[in-house]
Design a protein around this motif. Structure first.
Motif, PDB file in Angstrom:
ATOM      1  N   ILE A 183      65.578  -4.439 142.004  1.00  0.00           N
ATOM      2  CA  ILE A 183      65.398  -5.282 143.197  1.00  0.00           C
ATOM      3  C   ILE A 183      66.365  -4.858 144.298  1.00  0.00           C
ATOM      4  O   ILE A 183      65.985  -4.745 145.459  1.00  0.00           O
ATOM      5  N   GLU A 215      60.212 -12.390 144.459  1.00  0.00           N
ATOM      6  CA  GLU A 215      60.797 -11.172 143.893  1.00  0.00           C
ATOM      7  C   GLU A 215      61.932 -11.466 142.920  1.00  0.00           C
ATOM      8  O   GLU A 215      62.239 -10.648 142.058  1.00  0.00           O
ATOM      9  N   VAL A 216      62.594 -12.624 143.063  1.00  0.00           N
ATOM     10  CA  VAL A 216      63.731 -12.935 142.189  1.00  0.00           C
ATOM     11  C   VAL A 216      63.298 -13.596 140.878  1.00  0.00           C
ATOM     12  O   VAL A 216      64.106 -13.746 139.973  1.00  0.00           O
ATOM     13  N   THR A 245      65.295  -1.653 145.837  1.00  0.00           N
ATOM     14  CA  THR A 245      64.110  -1.815 146.692  1.00  0.00           C
ATOM     15  C   THR A 245      64.446  -2.521 148.008  1.00  0.00           C
ATOM     16  O   THR A 245      64.014  -2.104 149.076  1.00  0.00           O
ATOM     17  N   HIS A 246      65.216  -3.622 147.920  1.00  0.00           N
ATOM     18  CA  HIS A 246      65.447  -4.462 149.108  1.00  0.00           C
ATOM     19  C   HIS A 246      66.806  -4.236 149.761  1.00  0.00           C
ATOM     20  O   HIS A 246      67.045  -4.731 150.856  1.00  0.00           O
ATOM     21  N   VAL A 305      69.907 -12.149 143.832  1.00  0.00           N
ATOM     22  CA  VAL A 305      69.879 -11.564 142.490  1.00  0.00           C
ATOM     23  C   VAL A 305      71.295 -11.243 142.011  1.00  0.00           C
ATOM     24  O   VAL A 305      71.633 -11.485 140.845  1.00  0.00           O
ATOM     25  N   HIS A 354      63.815 -11.656 137.499  1.00  0.00           N
ATOM     26  CA  HIS A 354      65.225 -11.663 137.093  1.00  0.00           C
ATOM     27  C   HIS A 354      65.611 -13.023 136.520  1.00  0.00           C
ATOM     28  O   HIS A 354      66.270 -13.105 135.482  1.00  0.00           O
TER      29      HIS A 354
END
Length: 174
Positions: A107, A85-86, A110-111, A121, A89
């Motif tokens: 992000i 997911e990172v 979402t997290h 992030v 970015h």
């Protein structure tokens, strides 16, 4: 007390500059206008570099190349504990601070800000720089044509901050 003093820093600095100019017999207003004109000319000269960079970023994002590259790198990074997911970015940060901040915001939304991914992030956003933005705008403003090792050095710094962010966040919060 500190907040009250902080309000007077800029006006005080302006007063010192005006007073120093008066004692040195410098035409402060004319010098200010000349500097403002030079600053405007530099801003106008950087517009083509900025437009070129923004178009390239837009093409990179909207074409799906960014997600494709993230998926391509996922099998390599997952064994090292780097969440996929990172990656968007990390890939966008050297190109555009605003776009990277948008990805980071998404992000984190979402997290969650206290999640491992949110912390990674956030750390990346705060510790890395926009390498290609610096190269295109700042180097363009001073008309540097031969970059030599600047792009490689900037990208190595971006990779270093990416890896350090993952390692340190895992160490402190993992």
């Amino acid at each position: 007390m500190v907040n009250e003093a902080a309000k007077w820093v800029i006006p005080g600095l302006l007063f010192v500059i005006l007073t120093a100019g008066f004692y040195r017999r410098i035409p402060v207003y004319e010098v200010f206008i000349s500097g403002a004109q030079e600053g405007f000319e530099v801003a106008v000269k950087t517009i083509p570099y900025l437009v070129a960079m923004l178009v390239a970023i837009s093409v990179f994002r909207t074409s799906g190349a960014m997600e494709g590259l993230a998926q391509l790198l996922q099998p390599v990074l997952t064994p090292f504990g780097i969440p996929p997911e990172v990656l968007p970015h990390a890939l966008m940060r050297p190109l555009s601070g605003g776009a990277a901040l948008g990805i980071a915001t998404d992000i984190i939304r979402t997290h969650g800000p206290d999640s491992m991914i949110g912390r990674m992030v956030s750390t990346m956003q705060g510790t890395s720089d926009t390498t290609f933005y610096v190269l295109s705008v700042y180097f363009g403003a001073v008309e540097v044509k031969r970059y030599r090792y600047a792009p490689v050095t900037g990208l190595l710094a971006d990779v270093t901050t990416f890896l350090a962010s993952v390692i340190l966040v895992r160490k402190f919060f993992g």
